[in-house]
Each structure stands twice: as C-alpha cells, then as structure tokens.
Design a protein around this motif. Structure first.
Motif, short mmCIF file in Angstrom:
data_model
loop_
_atom_site.label_atom_id
_atom_site.label_comp_id
_atom_site.label_asym_id
_atom_site.label_seq_id
_atom_site.Cartn_x
_atom_site.Cartn_y
_atom_site.Cartn_z
N LYS A 87 0.83 -1.21 0.00
CA LYS A 87 0.00 0.00 0.00
C LYS A 87 0.86 1.25 0.00
O LYS A 87 0.49 2.28 -0.57
N ARG A 88 2.00 1.20 0.67
CA ARG A 88 2.86 2.37 0.80
C ARG A 88 3.94 2.45 -0.27
O ARG A 88 4.67 3.44 -0.34
N SER A 89 4.04 1.42 -1.09
CA SER A 89 5.08 1.38 -2.11
C SER A 89 4.87 2.46 -3.17
O SER A 89 3.75 2.68 -3.63
N ASN A 90 5.94 3.10 -3.57
CA ASN A 90 5.84 4.10 -4.64
C ASN A 90 6.37 3.54 -5.96
O ASN A 90 6.58 4.27 -6.90
N ILE A 91 6.54 2.23 -6.02
CA ILE A 91 7.14 1.62 -7.19
C ILE A 91 6.16 0.76 -7.99
O ILE A 91 6.32 0.58 -9.18
N ILE A 92 5.11 0.26 -7.34
CA ILE A 92 4.15 -0.60 -8.03
C ILE A 92 3.40 0.21 -9.09
O ILE A 92 2.93 1.30 -8.83
N GLY A 93 3.36 -0.35 -10.29
CA GLY A 93 2.70 0.32 -11.41
C GLY A 93 3.60 1.27 -12.18
O GLY A 93 3.19 1.86 -13.16
N LYS A 94 4.84 1.40 -11.75
CA LYS A 94 5.78 2.32 -12.40
C LYS A 94 6.77 1.55 -13.28
O LYS A 94 7.10 0.40 -13.03
N GLN A 95 7.24 2.21 -14.31
CA GLN A 95 8.30 1.69 -15.17
C GLN A 95 9.62 1.87 -14.43
O GLN A 95 9.89 2.95 -13.91
N VAL A 96 10.42 0.81 -14.33
CA VAL A 96 11.69 0.88 -13.63
C VAL A 96 12.81 0.34 -14.49
O VAL A 96 12.59 -0.43 -15.43
N LEU A 109 19.23 -2.50 -11.95
CA LEU A 109 20.56 -3.06 -12.18
C LEU A 109 20.62 -4.40 -11.46
O LEU A 109 20.52 -4.45 -10.23
N VAL A 110 20.74 -5.47 -12.23
CA VAL A 110 20.81 -6.83 -11.68
C VAL A 110 22.15 -7.40 -12.13
O VAL A 110 22.34 -7.67 -13.31
N SER A 111 23.05 -7.56 -11.17
CA SER A 111 24.43 -7.98 -11.47
C SER A 111 25.03 -7.01 -12.47
O SER A 111 25.23 -5.86 -12.16
N ASP A 112 25.24 -7.45 -13.71
CA ASP A 112 25.88 -6.59 -14.71
C ASP A 112 24.94 -6.22 -15.85
O ASP A 112 25.37 -5.80 -16.91
N ARG A 113 23.64 -6.37 -15.64
CA ARG A 113 22.69 -6.04 -16.71
C ARG A 113 21.56 -5.17 -16.16
O ARG A 113 21.30 -5.13 -14.97
N ILE A 114 20.91 -4.46 -17.07
CA ILE A 114 19.78 -3.61 -16.71
C ILE A 114 18.49 -4.28 -17.19
O ILE A 114 18.39 -4.68 -18.35
N VAL A 115 17.53 -4.39 -16.30
CA VAL A 115 16.20 -4.91 -16.64
C VAL A 115 15.24 -3.73 -16.58
O VAL A 115 15.17 -3.04 -15.55
N SER A 116 14.52 -3.48 -17.66
CA SER A 116 13.55 -2.38 -17.71
C SER A 116 12.17 -2.93 -17.97
O SER A 116 11.96 -3.65 -18.96
N GLU A 117 11.24 -2.61 -17.10
CA GLU A 117 9.87 -3.14 -17.20
C GLU A 117 9.01 -2.41 -16.18
O GLU A 117 9.52 -1.69 -15.33
N THR A 118 7.72 -2.63 -16.23
CA THR A 118 6.79 -2.07 -15.25
C THR A 118 6.63 -3.04 -14.09
O THR A 118 6.55 -4.25 -14.29
N VAL A 119 6.58 -2.50 -12.88
CA VAL A 119 6.41 -3.33 -11.69
C VAL A 119 4.94 -3.67 -11.53
O VAL A 119 4.10 -2.79 -11.44
N LYS A 120 4.64 -4.96 -11.52
CA LYS A 120 3.27 -5.44 -11.32
C LYS A 120 2.93 -5.44 -9.83
O LYS A 120 1.88 -4.95 -9.43
N THR A 121 3.83 -5.99 -9.02
CA THR A 121 3.59 -6.06 -7.58
C THR A 121 4.89 -6.41 -6.87
O THR A 121 5.94 -6.59 -7.50
N ILE A 122 4.81 -6.52 -5.58
CA ILE A 122 5.88 -7.06 -4.75
C ILE A 122 5.24 -8.25 -4.04
O ILE A 122 4.21 -8.10 -3.38
N ASP A 123 5.82 -9.44 -4.24
CA ASP A 123 5.18 -10.63 -3.67
C ASP A 123 5.42 -10.74 -2.17
O ASP A 123 6.13 -9.93 -1.58
#
Length: 126
Positions: free
Chosen positions: A70-79, A82-96
């Motif tokens: 409920k307090r997250s400012n990231i759900i529903g946003k495009q992010v 940086l995961v190890s040495d690569r960039i993943v770009s996508e919209t956040v669906k949820t936090i499990d």
C-alpha cells in the motif's frame, strides 16, 4: 526468506541544497521537520528502532507485506533495475509476499538496484 539485509540512511539535519545533482531528485532530508518538531537525533533513532523491532519478528511470515505494498511508490511504475551486470527495464506489477519484485512480463527479481523510476513516460530521476 532465509536472510534479509536492510540498509537505511536518514538525512536528519542535512541541507538538501548540498546534495549532488545525481541524487537531488531522489534524496530527501528531515531538516525542516526536525527544526519544527524539536526532536533530537537520539529520540528519532530510538522511536525508529522501537517500531522496527515491533515488526521484525514478523518478517518471515510476510504479514506486513500488504501494508508495505500500500505504501510502495514503485508498483505500477516503469523501472530500470541493475541486476548484477545487466539492466532490466519493465513495469512493476507487484511485490510478492517474499519481498520480490514482480514485473509485468513475469520476471521475478530477488535482488537488484532500482536505478530509474518512471511514471507514464516521465523520468522521475533525471
């Protein structure tokens, strides 16, 4: 969840004007609130730790995750993450319930650093 590493930094009396340009849009300061409330640094830390240790025993159950989402400012946003040495770009669906970032393409991220956050095509960090 077997392990959790929590890192936290609080800018208690830091003047936001001195933040470097690359973090000015992401970092904040409690300075103006600290002046108004006359709460000492020690009191702030004591209250924070008391609240933290109230919820700490429940981290394995994930009982706090609904409130966290409920307090997250990231759900529903495009992010960009940086995961190890690569960039993943996508919209956040949820936090499990295990605290993992679930992206709209089905990717589940266990760790990484969010380097950019966008809302409806607008870059909130640059």
């Amino acid at each position: 969840m077997d392990h959790m590493i929590i890192g936290l930094g609080m800018n208690y009396m830091t003047d936001p004007e001195i933040f470097p340009d690359d973090i000015k849009n992401r970092a904040g300061s409690l300075r103006k609130h600290a002046h108004r409330s006359d709460v000492s640094r020690n009191k702030l830390i004591a209250v924070f730790l008391n609240e933290f240790f109230k919820i700490y025993p429940n981290y394995r159950t994930g009982a706090f995750m609904n409130e966290y989402r409920k307090r997250s400012n990231i759900i529903g946003k495009q992010v960009s993450v940086l995961v190890s040495d690569r960039i993943v770009s996508e919209t956040v669906k949820t936090i499990d319930d295990k605290g993992r970032l679930v992206l709209t393409d089905g990717t589940i991220l266990v760790s990484g650093e969010v380097t950019k956050l966008r809302e409806k095509g607008y870059d909130l960090h640059n």
